[in-house]
Design an enzyme around this catalytic site. Sequence first.
Site, PDB file in Angstrom:
ATOM      1  N   SER A   1       0.824  -1.193   0.000  1.00  0.00           N
ATOM      2  CA  SER A   1       0.000   0.000   0.000  1.00  0.00           C
ATOM      3  C   SER A   1       0.871   1.260   0.000  1.00  0.00           C
ATOM      4  O   SER A   1       1.695   1.431  -0.891  1.00  0.00           O
ATOM      5  CB  SER A   1      -0.947  -0.055   1.199  1.00  0.00           C
ATOM      6  OG  SER A   1      -2.011   0.823   1.020  1.00  0.00           O
TER       7      SER A   1
ATOM      8  N   HIS B   1      -7.786  -5.644  -0.442  1.00  0.00           N
ATOM      9  CA  HIS B   1      -6.627  -4.762  -0.537  1.00  0.00           C
ATOM     10  C   HIS B   1      -5.352  -5.583  -0.561  1.00  0.00           C
ATOM     11  O   HIS B   1      -5.053  -6.337   0.367  1.00  0.00           O
ATOM     12  CB  HIS B   1      -6.627  -3.805   0.652  1.00  0.00           C
ATOM     13  CG  HIS B   1      -5.519  -2.792   0.599  1.00  0.00           C
ATOM     14  ND1 HIS B   1      -5.091  -2.199  -0.563  1.00  0.00           N
ATOM     15  CD2 HIS B   1      -4.752  -2.261   1.587  1.00  0.00           C
ATOM     16  CE1 HIS B   1      -4.121  -1.351  -0.298  1.00  0.00           C
ATOM     17  NE2 HIS B   1      -3.890  -1.378   1.001  1.00  0.00           N
TER      18      HIS B   1
ATOM     19  N   ASP C   1      -9.129  -4.051  -5.877  1.00  0.00           N
ATOM     20  CA  ASP C   1      -8.614  -3.341  -4.705  1.00  0.00           C
ATOM     21  C   ASP C   1      -9.361  -2.028  -4.502  1.00  0.00           C
ATOM     22  O   ASP C   1      -9.370  -1.173  -5.389  1.00  0.00           O
ATOM     23  CB  ASP C   1      -7.120  -3.068  -4.886  1.00  0.00           C
ATOM     24  CG  ASP C   1      -6.415  -2.736  -3.584  1.00  0.00           C
ATOM     25  OD1 ASP C   1      -6.962  -1.947  -2.798  1.00  0.00           O
ATOM     26  OD2 ASP C   1      -5.310  -3.267  -3.361  1.00  0.00           O
TER      27      ASP C   1
END
Length: 507
Positions: free
Chosen positions: A227, A476, A446
């Site tokens: 991320s 995610h 996502d």
Amino acid sequence: MSRSVRAGGLFTATLLTLAAATAAAGCGGDDRPVAAASEPQKLSWKACPATSGGQGDKAAGKAPGNEWECATLRAPLDYAAPGGETIGIALIRARATDPAHRIGSLVFNFGGPGGSGVTTLPAFADDYKRLRTRYDLVSFDPRGVGRSSGVTCMGDKELDAYYAADATPDTEAKQRALVDRVAKYAEGCAKRSGKILPHVGTANAARDMDLLRQVLGEEKLHYFGVSYGTELGGVYAHLFPAKVGRALFDGVVDPTSDAEQGALAQAKGFQLALGNYLESCGKTSDNCPTEQQINDLLRRLDRQPIPGTGGRVLTRALATGGIAQALYSKDFWDYLTEGIEDAGNGDGRLLLSLADSLNGRGQDGHYNTLQSALNAVTCADSVQRYTTGEIAAKVPAFRRASSVFGDFMAWSLTQCTGWPVKGEWRTPDVSAKGAAPVLVVGNTGDPATPYEGAHRMAQALGPGVGVELTYRGQGHGAYDSGNVCVKDAVDAYLLNGTVPQPGKICS
């Protein structure tokens, strides 16, 4: 996406949101000034203490198992004055289980910005057993996080009110009230953490990682970024291309998006994930909500909050955050169905619990530094500062992107309004000519880091550097999804140096 923006609390693109109920670790970092970082240093690895409330969440007070060691890295507070005051960067490590075939250290950043690596790595350690055979697994609390001079801005009761307040103002008076709240929050950050605020940007965190590489005795930085950790990894690759080892970017931030573009993309991403949830739910359950019912519920909560837990109530802002939290993983979808149904019947406990997880609130009512650090890093990085007039003009476009999340994400653009520190860039430079190949994994479903960001990151890294792999999945990130194809491809690269064919697809 990386710095998933939100007014009065942020959609955090980090694995920490998924580990909020289980993370358990600690480290020996502290905020006390120590000797100048320009002096040679050797890490003193010791047994890890229990996690602190500011570092962990519901697992505060627990320590990891005996295989984990903790230490403190000394880093300059200001890299422009490397011989000056330093801060302690909290570290954690588990040594390779097959030392005869050890490659080196594999450094993890799990995102946020604001996620505590020393709590998250042990919580997810089982997922990395294969990697640990040949790597020491290492992570850290980045500057401004947890025990690494963690940013704090308000007391717990103040934060309860802050996150519950109206985040989708529909009158000028409510807009002014939102800006006033954000300003008060910024003032609290300056008062409580003003010394660290100018120095928590991503470029400094990247410099800390290179210092860590040197102190660990590694010629190259082998890296696992998730991320926001992909943005941090991209900035590292730009600053230190010759020092990039084997690197994985998972759940990839779009480095070409500015604050507005990122927020709009995330509104679309969560809307896509919501649609995928609704479609899946309709095939397996008889009590699934519709998008219209969700919007009706949010409007009712805007007018009249409902009881939650401990005398607290579920507001529209908290419910929206709770819904978003449940979209980070398919594992949460059943909770989302139940939470929406309960809220429709006047019981806000489950959605409030999901919102608390997103906001870093433990069962004891104490908030960790996840969201305050996220805000501090975001505003130290981003130059954009938006007025209410500018945001109001953008709201229709956000509503077209998402009926559920559009207003919420648009007004999140106030988060740096009145911030006491100027931002560094509009978008980060991640070009890394001459760096070793970086494996960039994008997930088509996502919500937090939309799939398009992976392709743009691979392009921005440059020819021969960014190697893209696609996972056709939900949630995610990809490596921790349980998909065997993704895991095998990543492990083959990190363990054996086998770069997958560019454009490889896993379903």
